[in-house]
Scaffold this active site. Structure first.
Site, PDB file in Angstrom:
ATOM      1  N   HIS A 119      31.007 -62.404 -36.881  1.00 11.49           N
ATOM      2  CA  HIS A 119      32.491 -61.531 -37.668  1.00 11.49           C
ATOM      3  C   HIS A 119      31.626 -61.444 -38.693  1.00 11.49           C
ATOM      4  O   HIS A 119      31.989 -60.092 -38.735  1.00 11.49           O
ATOM      5  CB  HIS A 119      33.658 -62.064 -38.045  1.00 11.49           C
ATOM      6  CG  HIS A 119      34.434 -62.236 -36.290  1.00 11.49           C
ATOM      7  ND1 HIS A 119      34.824 -64.045 -35.362  1.00 11.49           N
ATOM      8  CD2 HIS A 119      35.998 -62.140 -36.714  1.00 11.49           C
ATOM      9  CE1 HIS A 119      35.446 -64.119 -35.661  1.00 11.49           C
ATOM     10  NE2 HIS A 119      36.140 -63.068 -35.613  1.00 11.49           N
ATOM     11  N   GLY A 120      30.463 -61.071 -38.519  1.00 13.33           N
ATOM     12  CA  GLY A 120      29.535 -60.621 -39.484  1.00 13.33           C
ATOM     13  C   GLY A 120      28.927 -59.193 -39.260  1.00 13.33           C
ATOM     14  O   GLY A 120      29.799 -58.217 -40.301  1.00 13.33           O
TER      15      GLY A 120
END
Length: 196
Positions: A119-120
């Site tokens: 999800h970075g």
């Protein structure tokens, strides 16, 4: 020669995606400053462990307390050689901090190495730096990163200064690609057995 690397983390970031890169990068001689907005060096973030057990999405359990090594309010992104952006739930709120967005934009404007996982890339999308890149992320983030202007690729991807992976099972290939981008020599062969 070791590089100075900035890692942006937050509460309920993914445990393996924070701990493993932090330790691996330090193990090979790089200096990593792990920071979180509104927290100081010595304080901790709570991590979460995300496991894949055949459900429609991952299972989340409480991880560890991870100690920050620097204070975000005190650091200058221009003094770092590279950036690591782990995944988990933290990116969904970290992307609301101006300091986080400005730091990310610096690394892309200066074309410094960036590694983002899971999800970075939500933070990268919020920073409006993905236009024209080929990349990946956690599959549930695909629509979000494509809307930010990238082309989706399955699996670990290196495009210019950016290395991306889908989740912590990508660590071996993702970390190897990032280390090569940093200028480290990475062996892709079988381990050599010690003499008995």
């Amino acid at each position: 020669m070791g590089k100075d690397i900035l890692m942006i983390v937050g509460d309920f970031g993914e445990d393996y995606e924070i701990m493993v890169p932090f330790q691996a990068l330090e193990m090979v001689g790089h200096d990593v400053d792990a920071v979180c907005p509104d927290k100081e060096a010595g304080e901790t973030v709570k991590t979460a462990i995300h496991d894949f057990r055949g459900d429609q999405t991952y299972l989340e359990e409480r991880g560890h307390n991870f100690e920050l090594t620097a204070t975000m309010a005190d650091i200058d992104p221009t003094t770092y050689d590279a950036l690591v952006v782990p995944g988990g739930r933290a990116p969904e709120y970290l992307r609301t901090y101006d300091a986080v967005i400005e730091a990310v934009q610096h690394f892309f404007e200066a074309e410094k190495p960036v590694a983002a996982l899971c999800h970075g890339p939500q933070i990268l999308a919020a920073a409006d730096v993905l236009e024209g890149y080929e990349m990946t992320a956690y599959p549930a983030c695909r629509a979000e990163v494509e809307a930010a202007g990238c082309s989706w690729v399955d699996g670990v991807v290196r495009d210019g200064n950016l290395v991306t992976g889908q989740a912590w099972p990508d660590h071996p290939e993702w970390l190897a690609a990032f280390l090569e981008l940093l200028g480290d020599e990475v062996s892709h062969g079988d381990p050599v057995a010690a003499d008995d």
